[in-house]
Design a protein around this motif. Structure first.
Motif, PDB file in Angstrom:
ATOM      1  N   ASP A 144     -30.786  -3.059 -27.776  1.00 54.63           N
ATOM      2  CA  ASP A 144     -29.998  -3.215 -28.999  1.00 54.63           C
ATOM      3  C   ASP A 144     -28.772  -4.063 -28.681  1.00 54.63           C
ATOM      4  N   ALA A 145     -28.682  -5.242 -29.287  1.00 53.32           N
ATOM      5  CA  ALA A 145     -27.574  -6.149 -28.980  1.00 53.32           C
ATOM      6  C   ALA A 145     -26.218  -5.541 -29.310  1.00 53.32           C
ATOM      7  N   ASP A 146     -26.167  -4.673 -30.314  1.00 54.49           N
ATOM      8  CA  ASP A 146     -24.893  -4.070 -30.719  1.00 54.49           C
ATOM      9  C   ASP A 146     -24.471  -2.943 -29.789  1.00 54.49           C
ATOM     10  N   GLN A 147     -25.448  -2.264 -29.192  1.00 59.84           N
ATOM     11  CA  GLN A 147     -25.163  -1.177 -28.253  1.00 59.84           C
ATOM     12  C   GLN A 147     -26.192  -1.253 -27.122  1.00 59.84           C
ATOM     13  N   PRO A 148     -25.970  -2.210 -26.199  1.00 60.33           N
ATOM     14  CA  PRO A 148     -27.019  -2.514 -25.215  1.00 60.33           C
ATOM     15  C   PRO A 148     -27.284  -1.425 -24.182  1.00 60.33           C
ATOM     16  N   ILE A 149     -26.302  -0.572 -23.916  1.00 60.45           N
ATOM     17  CA  ILE A 149     -26.470   0.468 -22.895  1.00 60.45           C
ATOM     18  C   ILE A 149     -26.503   1.830 -23.571  1.00 60.45           C
ATOM     19  N   TYR A 150     -27.513   2.625 -23.237  1.00 58.76           N
ATOM     20  CA  TYR A 150     -27.593   3.971 -23.814  1.00 58.76           C
ATOM     21  C   TYR A 150     -26.336   4.783 -23.476  1.00 58.76           C
ATOM     22  N   ASP A 151     -25.957   5.649 -24.390  1.00 62.79           N
ATOM     23  CA  ASP A 151     -24.872   6.576 -24.097  1.00 62.79           C
ATOM     24  C   ASP A 151     -25.190   7.342 -22.823  1.00 62.79           C
ATOM     25  N   PHE A 152     -24.151   7.717 -22.113  1.00 61.76           N
ATOM     26  CA  PHE A 152     -24.316   8.341 -20.798  1.00 61.76           C
ATOM     27  C   PHE A 152     -25.266   9.535 -20.839  1.00 61.76           C
ATOM     28  N   SER A 153     -25.008  10.488 -21.727  1.00 62.12           N
ATOM     29  CA  SER A 153     -25.810  11.707 -21.756  1.00 62.12           C
ATOM     30  C   SER A 153     -27.266  11.413 -22.087  1.00 62.12           C
ATOM     31  N   HIS A 154     -27.481  10.483 -22.999  1.00 62.84           N
ATOM     32  CA  HIS A 154     -28.854  10.132 -23.370  1.00 62.84           C
ATOM     33  C   HIS A 154     -29.570   9.455 -22.198  1.00 62.84           C
ATOM     34  N   ALA A 155     -28.859   8.581 -21.488  1.00 61.86           N
ATOM     35  CA  ALA A 155     -29.449   7.910 -20.325  1.00 61.86           C
ATOM     36  C   ALA A 155     -29.866   8.927 -19.269  1.00 61.86           C
ATOM     37  N   VAL A 156     -29.024   9.920 -19.045  1.00 61.72           N
ATOM     38  CA  VAL A 156     -29.335  10.943 -18.038  1.00 61.72           C
ATOM     39  C   VAL A 156     -30.529  11.788 -18.489  1.00 61.72           C
ATOM     40  N   GLU A 157     -30.597  12.117 -19.761  1.00 65.83           N
ATOM     41  CA  GLU A 157     -31.725  12.896 -20.283  1.00 65.83           C
ATOM     42  C   GLU A 157     -33.035  12.140 -20.098  1.00 65.83           C
ATOM     43  N   ARG A 158     -32.993  10.826 -20.295  1.00 67.46           N
ATOM     44  CA  ARG A 158     -34.185  10.019 -20.105  1.00 67.46           C
ATOM     45  C   ARG A 158     -34.639  10.043 -18.648  1.00 67.46           C
ATOM     46  N   VAL A 159     -33.686   9.923 -17.740  1.00 64.53           N
ATOM     47  CA  VAL A 159     -34.016   9.967 -16.310  1.00 64.53           C
ATOM     48  C   VAL A 159     -34.583  11.333 -15.941  1.00 64.53           C
ATOM     49  N   ALA A 160     -33.965  12.396 -16.418  1.00 62.55           N
ATOM     50  CA  ALA A 160     -34.441  13.744 -16.102  1.00 62.55           C
ATOM     51  C   ALA A 160     -35.866  13.956 -16.591  1.00 62.55           C
ATOM     52  N   ALA A 161     -36.180  13.454 -17.779  1.00 61.00           N
ATOM     53  CA  ALA A 161     -37.535  13.590 -18.308  1.00 61.00           C
ATOM     54  C   ALA A 161     -38.535  12.792 -17.478  1.00 61.00           C
ATOM     55  N   ALA A 162     -38.130  11.590 -17.044  1.00 59.57           N
ATOM     56  CA  ALA A 162     -39.007  10.774 -16.202  1.00 59.57           C
ATOM     57  C   ALA A 162     -39.246  11.448 -14.852  1.00 59.57           C
ATOM     58  N   VAL A 163     -38.207  12.037 -14.296  1.00 59.36           N
ATOM     59  CA  VAL A 163     -38.340  12.741 -13.013  1.00 59.36           C
ATOM     60  C   VAL A 163     -39.297  13.921 -13.153  1.00 59.36           C
ATOM     61  N   GLU A 164     -39.145  14.694 -14.219  1.00 62.24           N
ATOM     62  CA  GLU A 164     -40.026  15.835 -14.434  1.00 62.24           C
ATOM     63  C   GLU A 164     -41.479  15.385 -14.528  1.00 62.24           C
ATOM     64  N   ALA A 165     -41.712  14.294 -15.215  1.00 61.26           N
ATOM     65  CA  ALA A 165     -43.070  13.767 -15.327  1.00 61.26           C
ATOM     66  C   ALA A 165     -43.601  13.316 -13.974  1.00 61.26           C
ATOM     67  N   ALA A 166     -42.758  12.634 -13.200  1.00 64.29           N
ATOM     68  CA  ALA A 166     -43.194  12.158 -11.883  1.00 64.29           C
ATOM     69  C   ALA A 166     -43.546  13.318 -10.962  1.00 64.29           C
ATOM     70  N   ARG A 167     -42.799  14.402 -11.055  1.00 66.19           N
ATOM     71  CA  ARG A 167     -43.059  15.564 -10.201  1.00 66.19           C
ATOM     72  C   ARG A 167     -44.326  16.308 -10.625  1.00 66.19           C
ATOM     73  N   ALA A 168     -44.762  16.083 -11.856  1.00 68.49           N
ATOM     74  CA  ALA A 168     -45.965  16.748 -12.345  1.00 68.49           C
ATOM     75  C   ALA A 168     -47.247  16.023 -11.939  1.00 68.49           C
ATOM     76  N   LEU A 169     -47.114  14.823 -11.385  1.00 72.83           N
ATOM     77  CA  LEU A 169     -48.292  14.054 -10.987  1.00 72.83           C
ATOM     78  C   LEU A 169     -48.970  14.676  -9.769  1.00 72.83           C
ATOM     79  N   LYS A 170     -50.228  14.341  -9.573  1.00 78.12           N
ATOM     80  CA  LYS A 170     -50.987  14.897  -8.454  1.00 78.12           C
ATOM     81  C   LYS A 170     -50.791  14.107  -7.170  1.00 78.12           C
ATOM     82  N   ARG A 171     -50.117  12.972  -7.247  1.00 81.63           N
ATOM     83  CA  ARG A 171     -49.835  12.168  -6.058  1.00 81.63           C
ATOM     84  C   ARG A 171     -48.376  11.772  -6.053  1.00 81.63           C
TER      85      ARG A 171
END
Length: 266
Positions: free
Chosen positions: A113-140
């Motif tokens: 988004d050109a008007d707000q190019p960087i996600y708000d801090f808390s939202h950015a962290v939530e996205r990372v946490a969700a990605a980490v949880e998914a990565a840890r759920a993988l079989k490899r």
């Protein structure tokens, strides 16, 4: 070991991970002796005649699947902001990357988004946490890289960048990455502020030795190899059009060598 485990172990020392933009360049770079490869969103877009950010997620995942299948090396993918803005979409991005055969991937806090190019801090962290949880759920094993994009998008705020990287580390990211750094002291400051491996985007002023001394573990090229190839094409074109000569071909990789490498599965 699976490719994810091999890729993770590479981060014990400093290494260069080049960024091919198609199957041919992936095979060549693997044959040259690199230990892992990474995709380039911009380089692939340019090869398609599109701007950076102009390739949709499904097309990008298809490209990643092709590159991962083209070589025995671990391949990590630049997946930009992933499938979408929400934490749930970030998690889905990891599952898609795993299904494509990738050893890892990165997700950015750049919103597009050109008007707000960087996600708000808390939202950015939530996205990372969700990605980490998914990565840890993988079989490899799967190496997840979290990116703080401030320096690439007009916000050279080192304090906020470090705050984000530290929060991404706390959320469980395996590798941390703040592209757009241009001096070794800033690299050193970031590397000393976190305990997880740091990826640095190479610039001409850097050397592998200097980055290693500063604490960087992974050095990527982004679109630089693609840009270089396009630059050489422009140079050759100017020579043909302006000078009417073809001496640029003296620097080309010989046809016979390419033919032999690809015939033997380079």
């Amino acid at each position: 070991m699976d490719k994810g485990q091999i890729f993770r172990q590479l981060h014990a020392d400093t290494f260069v991970i080049p960024n091919p933009w198609d199957v041919g360049t992936a095979k060549l770079l693997a044959a040259f002796g690199f230990k892992a490869l990474a995709t380039t969103s911009a380089g692939y877009a340019f090869s398609r005649g599109l701007p950076d950010g102009g390739v949709g997620f499904e097309a990008m995942i298809h490209h990643c699947r092709e590159l991962a299948a083209a070589t025995d090396l671990p391949v990590s993918a630049d997946l930009e902001k992933g499938k979408g803005d929400s934490p749930e979409r970030a998690a889905e991005t990891i599952f898609a990357a795993d299904a494509a055969g990738l050893a890892g991937c990165s997700i950015e806090d750049f919103s597009g988004d050109a008007d707000q190019p960087i996600y708000d801090f808390s939202h950015a962290v939530e996205r990372v946490a969700a990605a980490v949880e998914a990565a840890r759920a993988l079989k490899r094993d799967f190496v997840f890289t979290a990116r703080a994009e401030n320096f690439l998008h007009g916000r050279p705020d080192l304090d906020d960048t470090i705050k984000r990287l530290q929060a991404f580390e706390k959320a469980g990211a395996d590798v941390l990455y703040a592209p757009g750094l241009t001096d070794i002291e800033t690299v050193r400051t970031i590397c000393s502020s976190v305990s997880k491996p740091v990826n640095v985007l190479a610039v001409p002023a850097f050397t592998v030795a200097a980055l290693a001394e500063a604490g960087a573990k992974r050095i990527s090229l982004g679109s630089k190899l693609t840009n270089y190839a396009f630059g050489m094409l422009e140079k050759a074109s100017r020579q043909m059009l302006d000078e009417g000569s073809f001496s640029f071909a003296d620097d080309a990789m010989p046809f016979a060598r390419l033919q032999k490498m690809f015939a033997t599965g380079a």
